[in-house]
Design a protein around this motif. Structure first.
Motif, short mmCIF file in Angstrom:
data_model
loop_
_atom_site.label_atom_id
_atom_site.label_comp_id
_atom_site.label_asym_id
_atom_site.label_seq_id
_atom_site.Cartn_x
_atom_site.Cartn_y
_atom_site.Cartn_z
N GLU A 18 0.87 -1.06 0.06
CA GLU A 18 0.03 0.08 0.04
C GLU A 18 0.72 1.23 0.00
O GLU A 18 0.43 2.39 -0.48
N ARG A 19 2.22 1.28 0.50
CA ARG A 19 2.77 2.20 0.60
C ARG A 19 3.13 2.84 -0.96
O ARG A 19 3.37 2.35 -1.63
N ARG A 20 3.15 4.41 -0.87
CA ARG A 20 3.47 4.95 -1.97
C ARG A 20 3.90 6.47 -1.89
O ARG A 20 3.72 6.74 -0.60
N SER A 21 4.65 7.08 -2.68
CA SER A 21 5.21 8.18 -2.35
C SER A 21 4.09 9.29 -2.24
O SER A 21 3.30 9.35 -3.27
N VAL A 22 4.10 10.01 -1.07
CA VAL A 22 2.95 10.77 -1.18
C VAL A 22 3.50 12.40 -1.01
O VAL A 22 4.33 12.65 -0.45
N ARG A 23 2.71 13.06 -1.89
CA ARG A 23 3.30 14.67 -2.02
C ARG A 23 2.36 15.51 -1.95
O ARG A 23 2.70 16.72 -2.27
N ALA A 24 1.25 15.38 -1.01
CA ALA A 24 0.46 16.38 -0.49
C ALA A 24 -0.22 15.88 0.73
O ALA A 24 -0.56 14.61 0.81
N ARG A 127 8.11 22.20 -5.13
CA ARG A 127 7.52 21.84 -4.06
C ARG A 127 8.29 20.73 -3.36
O ARG A 127 8.07 20.51 -2.00
N ASN A 128 9.38 20.01 -4.16
CA ASN A 128 10.47 19.39 -3.51
C ASN A 128 10.99 20.15 -2.23
O ASN A 128 11.36 19.59 -1.42
N PHE A 129 11.24 21.26 -2.72
CA PHE A 129 12.10 22.25 -1.76
C PHE A 129 11.23 22.62 -0.72
O PHE A 129 12.08 23.16 0.39
N ILE A 175 13.10 12.63 -0.71
CA ILE A 175 13.26 14.10 -1.68
C ILE A 175 14.68 13.90 -2.11
O ILE A 175 15.48 14.64 -1.45
N GLY A 176 14.79 13.11 -3.17
CA GLY A 176 16.35 13.40 -3.54
C GLY A 176 16.85 14.57 -4.13
O GLY A 176 18.05 14.91 -3.97
N ALA A 177 15.91 15.31 -4.61
CA ALA A 177 16.22 16.64 -5.08
C ALA A 177 17.06 17.56 -4.10
O ALA A 177 17.80 18.39 -4.69
N MET A 178 16.74 17.16 -2.79
CA MET A 178 17.64 17.99 -1.85
C MET A 178 18.94 18.00 -1.87
O MET A 178 20.04 18.87 -1.37
N GLU A 218 4.52 1.76 -11.44
CA GLU A 218 4.64 0.20 -11.90
C GLU A 218 5.77 -0.21 -11.53
O GLU A 218 6.88 0.39 -11.46
N ARG A 219 6.08 -1.48 -11.27
CA ARG A 219 7.29 -2.35 -11.27
C ARG A 219 7.60 -3.29 -12.32
O ARG A 219 6.64 -3.91 -12.93
N SER A 220 8.83 -3.20 -12.73
CA SER A 220 9.35 -4.25 -13.80
C SER A 220 9.12 -5.76 -13.52
O SER A 220 8.94 -5.92 -12.19
C1 LIG Z 1 16.07 8.06 -2.52
C2 LIG Z 1 14.76 8.60 -3.14
C3 LIG Z 1 14.64 9.76 -3.60
C4 LIG Z 1 13.37 10.22 -4.25
N1 LIG Z 1 13.44 11.64 -4.59
C5 LIG Z 1 12.30 12.18 -5.01
C6 LIG Z 1 12.17 13.58 -5.34
O1 LIG Z 1 13.18 14.45 -5.26
N2 LIG Z 1 10.95 14.02 -5.87
C7 LIG Z 1 9.89 13.32 -5.71
O2 LIG Z 1 8.76 13.71 -6.12
N3 LIG Z 1 10.03 11.98 -5.64
C8 LIG Z 1 11.15 11.40 -5.06
N4 LIG Z 1 11.21 10.16 -4.88
C9 LIG Z 1 9.91 9.26 -4.94
C10 LIG Z 1 10.06 8.19 -6.33
O3 LIG Z 1 9.87 9.06 -7.57
C11 LIG Z 1 9.06 7.03 -6.05
O4 LIG Z 1 9.61 6.32 -4.89
C12 LIG Z 1 8.99 6.37 -7.29
O5 LIG Z 1 8.54 6.87 -8.47
C13 LIG Z 1 8.33 4.96 -6.99
O6 LIG Z 1 7.02 5.51 -6.62
P1 LIG Z 1 6.28 5.15 -5.13
O7 LIG Z 1 7.21 5.58 -4.15
O8 LIG Z 1 4.95 5.62 -5.12
O9 LIG Z 1 6.04 3.50 -5.09
C14 LIG Z 1 12.32 9.49 -4.35
C15 LIG Z 1 12.30 8.14 -3.98
C16 LIG Z 1 13.66 7.86 -3.35
C17 LIG Z 1 13.62 6.24 -2.80
#
Ligand SMILES: Cc1cc2nc3c(=O)[nH]c(=O)nc-3n(C[C@H](O)[C@H](O)[C@H](O)COP(=O)(O)O)c2cc1C
Length: 230
Positions: A18-24, A127-129, A175-178, A218-220
């Protein structure tokens, strides 16, 4: 007891799927106690020789404001800094590049931002920053001098934090952008050169209705990353 353990196992698996990256995020605060508990759970991650590399710095108040402001300014002005570590392969092989493009399409597709909409893409990237305005903003650091193994260990801790958050009803985005502005971040956080800036982390309660949170990646397939020899 068996049922209890089975439920725990189901819960752990659900956190992974269920985990996914949440940006809001919702404005609902995260209590210090909850954050401390998540960090303690994350530190159960294994590490080579149990070195437990890496640290988390919570950034809040005026320091957070001024850090985000400075990062946005630097990025808007096209300021470039030497990064503390390399992330992506250079050049990026085509198979990986396709995955990168698919992830970007998933994100901008969810937002309804077209491929040629530079302003729309920039607005999201900015928004990353701002740590995606999450209630909790973390900067993740690593002790200077670690090789790839240290990053591997720290990655396990980061995933532990993500899964612990998910299991407790919270959400995260790394947030790798940092990592593009390590000196600027060190300067604002009062850190010396001994702290490598690895990434940021946004943490809080997901705003499930936000379009950006409809992003699905998605995943390969197994055959792309697994083979049997012998
Ligand atoms: C180390 C790392 C750095 C990431 N940096 C960013 C980022 O700078 N900005 C962003 O929007 N998402 C970032 N992500 C999220 C990835 O885009 C995301 O994990 C990937 O697309 C897979 O999607 P999911 O996390 O929803 O499964 C990062 C994820 C990881 C693990």
């Amino acid at each position: 007891m068996k049922n209890f353990i089975d439920n725990l196992a189901v819960n752990a698996l659900c956190s992974m799927t269920e985990r996914r990256s949440v940006r809001a995020f919702l404005p609902q605060p995260v209590t210090p106690q909850t954050l401390h508990e998540l960090l303690a759970l994350a530190r159960f991650a294994p590490s080579g020789a149990n070195l437990q590399p890496g640290s988390f710095v919570q950034v809040q108040g005026e320091v957070r404001e001024s850090l985000s402001h400075a990062l946005v300014q630097a990025w808007t002005n096209g300021q470039a800094e030497a990064e503390d570590y390399d992330y992506f392969p250079k050049p990026m092989p085509m198979t990986l590049r396709r995955r990168q493009v698919a992830a970007a399409q998933a994100l901008y597709g969810a937002l309804g931002v077209a491929r040629d909409d530079r302003a729309g893409r920039d607005a999201q990237f900015e928004r990353n920053f701002r740590f995606f305005d999450a209630p909790v903003a973390l900067v993740v650091t690593l002790e200077h001098g670690f090789g790839s193994g240290g990053y591997m260990d720290l990655g396990m801790t980061l995933y532990g934090l993500m899964l612990a958050a998910q299991a407790k009803g919270l959400a995260t985005c790394a947030i790798g952008a940092m990592a593009s502005y390590p000196s600027l971040i060190r300067q604002h956080l009062g850190l010396d050169e001994g702290s490598v800036i690895v990434c940021g982390m946004a943490l809080g309660y997901a705003d499930l209705d936000a379009p950006v949170n409809q992003t699905r990646t998605e995943r390969s397939s197994l055959d792309t990353y697994f083979k049997v020899v012998g």
